[in-house]
Enzyme design. Sequence first.
Site, PDB file in Angstrom:
ATOM      1  N   HIS A 185       7.801 -26.932   2.894  1.00 36.65           N
ATOM      2  CA  HIS A 185       6.979 -27.956   2.372  1.00 36.65           C
ATOM      3  C   HIS A 185       6.508 -27.692   0.898  1.00 36.65           C
ATOM      4  O   HIS A 185       5.624 -28.483   0.500  1.00 36.65           O
ATOM      5  CB  HIS A 185       6.102 -28.468   3.488  1.00 36.65           C
ATOM      6  CG  HIS A 185       6.462 -28.880   4.730  1.00 36.65           C
ATOM      7  ND1 HIS A 185       6.954 -30.056   4.995  1.00 36.65           N
ATOM      8  CD2 HIS A 185       6.770 -28.030   5.757  1.00 36.65           C
ATOM      9  CE1 HIS A 185       7.573 -30.125   6.303  1.00 36.65           C
ATOM     10  NE2 HIS A 185       7.481 -28.971   6.540  1.00 36.65           N
TER      11      HIS A 185
ATOM     12  N   LYS B  36     -13.994   0.063  -3.203  1.00 38.91           N
ATOM     13  CA  LYS B  36     -14.884   0.032  -2.334  1.00 38.91           C
ATOM     14  C   LYS B  36     -16.165   0.947  -3.016  1.00 38.91           C
ATOM     15  O   LYS B  36     -17.216   0.779  -2.776  1.00 38.91           O
ATOM     16  CB  LYS B  36     -14.357   0.858  -1.005  1.00 38.91           C
ATOM     17  CG  LYS B  36     -13.608  -0.050  -0.209  1.00 38.91           C
ATOM     18  CD  LYS B  36     -13.081   0.566   0.939  1.00 38.91           C
ATOM     19  CE  LYS B  36     -12.237  -0.184   1.559  1.00 38.91           C
ATOM     20  NZ  LYS B  36     -11.625   0.301   3.065  1.00 38.91           N
TER      21      LYS B  36
ATOM     22  N   GLU C 200       0.935  -1.203  -0.103  1.00 43.52           N
ATOM     23  CA  GLU C 200       0.010   0.018  -0.246  1.00 43.52           C
ATOM     24  C   GLU C 200       0.937   1.277  -0.081  1.00 43.52           C
ATOM     25  O   GLU C 200       0.406   2.061  -0.708  1.00 43.52           O
ATOM     26  CB  GLU C 200      -0.924  -0.150   1.082  1.00 43.52           C
ATOM     27  CG  GLU C 200      -1.921  -1.093   1.121  1.00 43.52           C
ATOM     28  CD  GLU C 200      -2.985  -1.191   2.358  1.00 43.52           C
ATOM     29  OE1 GLU C 200      -3.842  -0.111   2.450  1.00 43.52           O
ATOM     30  OE2 GLU C 200      -2.909  -1.909   3.142  1.00 43.52           O
TER      31      GLU C 200
HETATM   32  C1  F6R Z   1      -5.911   1.684   4.035  1.00 43.86           C
HETATM   33  C2  F6R Z   1      -5.785   0.354   4.564  1.00 43.86           C
HETATM   34  C3  F6R Z   1      -6.903  -0.777   4.029  1.00 43.86           C
HETATM   35  C4  F6R Z   1      -8.152  -0.672   5.113  1.00 43.86           C
HETATM   36  C5  F6R Z   1      -9.256  -1.892   4.629  1.00 43.86           C
HETATM   37  C6  F6R Z   1     -10.187  -1.867   5.738  1.00 43.86           C
HETATM   38  O1  F6R Z   1      -4.953   2.243   4.486  1.00 43.86           O
HETATM   39  O2  F6R Z   1      -4.971   0.148   5.160  1.00 43.86           O
HETATM   40  O3  F6R Z   1      -6.344  -2.199   4.389  1.00 43.86           O
HETATM   41  O4  F6R Z   1      -7.583  -0.900   6.274  1.00 43.86           O
HETATM   42  O5  F6R Z   1      -9.631  -1.560   3.434  1.00 43.86           O
HETATM   43  O6  F6R Z   1     -10.931  -0.590   5.677  1.00 43.86           O
HETATM   44  P1  F6R Z   1     -11.275  -0.050   7.354  1.00 43.86           P
HETATM   45  O7  F6R Z   1      -9.671  -0.075   7.928  1.00 43.86           O
HETATM   46  O8  F6R Z   1     -11.497   1.371   7.479  1.00 43.86           O
HETATM   47  O9  F6R Z   1     -12.197  -1.119   7.779  1.00 43.86           O
END
Ligand code: F6R
Length: 343
Positions: A245, A337, A229
């Site tokens: 393994h 999302k 990320e």
């Molecule tokens: C973004 C990040 C992502 C979010 C994941 C879940 O910085 O690290 O991995 O953590 O998409 O979102 P949240 O944490 O808001 O539930």
Amino acid sequence: MPRPAVPSASSHVMFDIVQSLPEQIRKGIELARGVDIAPTFPQRVVICGMGGSAISGDLIAACRPVKRLPEILIVRDYHLPDFVGKGDLVVGVSYSGNTEETLSCFREGLERGCTLAGVSSGGALEGLCTQGGYPLMKPPGGLPPRGAVGYLFASLAMLLEAYGALAIHRDLEGLVGYLEDLREALCPAGPKDNDARRLAAFLRDRIPIVYATPTYGAVARRWQTQLNENAKVLAWHGLLPEMDHNELVGWSADDRAHDFAAVFLQSPEEEDAMERRLRITQDLMKGRVPMETLKARGDSLLERIFQLLYLGDFVSVYLAELRGVDPTPVRVIDELKARLARR
Ligand code: F6R
């Protein structure tokens, strides 16, 4: 192809976030103070979350000093396992409060009569906790979730301690000072030849694979996800002894092995059998793939876990800088999302 190194204003944002880890832990401990919790010792703790939020649960499970406390389970899915029910504590951890997998598990916990609690800076999870009168740890908003790991980890730890499911707050307070010292050594304003810079240069033109034993599995996962990320690179993690393994065969026979770099996170607490295994594994991989072994340092398991985690967090931002990418936005996750939310 990676672009040349451009130290940009953008990497300073993420460096500042990474550098705030000790303060986040200190404030995360305090967050628990005003939260009203009826102490009901749970039979199991089920931590539901994804990505940068879920890792706080992995870290809790990894650092837990007293083994006879309730089992801790981390769920990264839409559904709770069938056996989870009344008597279990289900904690939804979502920094944004809007992650659909986490919300789905939280709602299932509600339907099954589980004890519920949340860790979130807002969103729908905050709404569910407020409506139902469930304890909520509320860190300040405005950070990328992965950059809020100190808040999430410490407040989750204190929440579990309030339920009698963990005994950690003294260690946590000690951790703050330890991380402050570490930060001096790793931050951009510190010594120019620090370990994080050196490792970023080592990983620059290679695909990182981070290996650890299960004790440090959460840290290896954190390295991977921070590299993904922040540095915007493909990276994976794997565990010993399992990799012996299967993956070991790939390292020994696939000529593309040289495109990768293996980083081994080594813990001093391993039993002799595991240490021997690590030595032999590395010997068999020698010459096939560039390797680095990082030995965890610190007086306690918690310190050692966070020492390697902190190093990895810095590596990921130095690598972003070397690649000339902005470590902070994760546009493709945002797009995913947004598309999931369009029905
Ligand atoms: C973004 C990040 C992502 C979010 C994941 C879940 O910085 O690290 O991995 O953590 O998409 O979102 P949240 O944490 O808001 O539930």
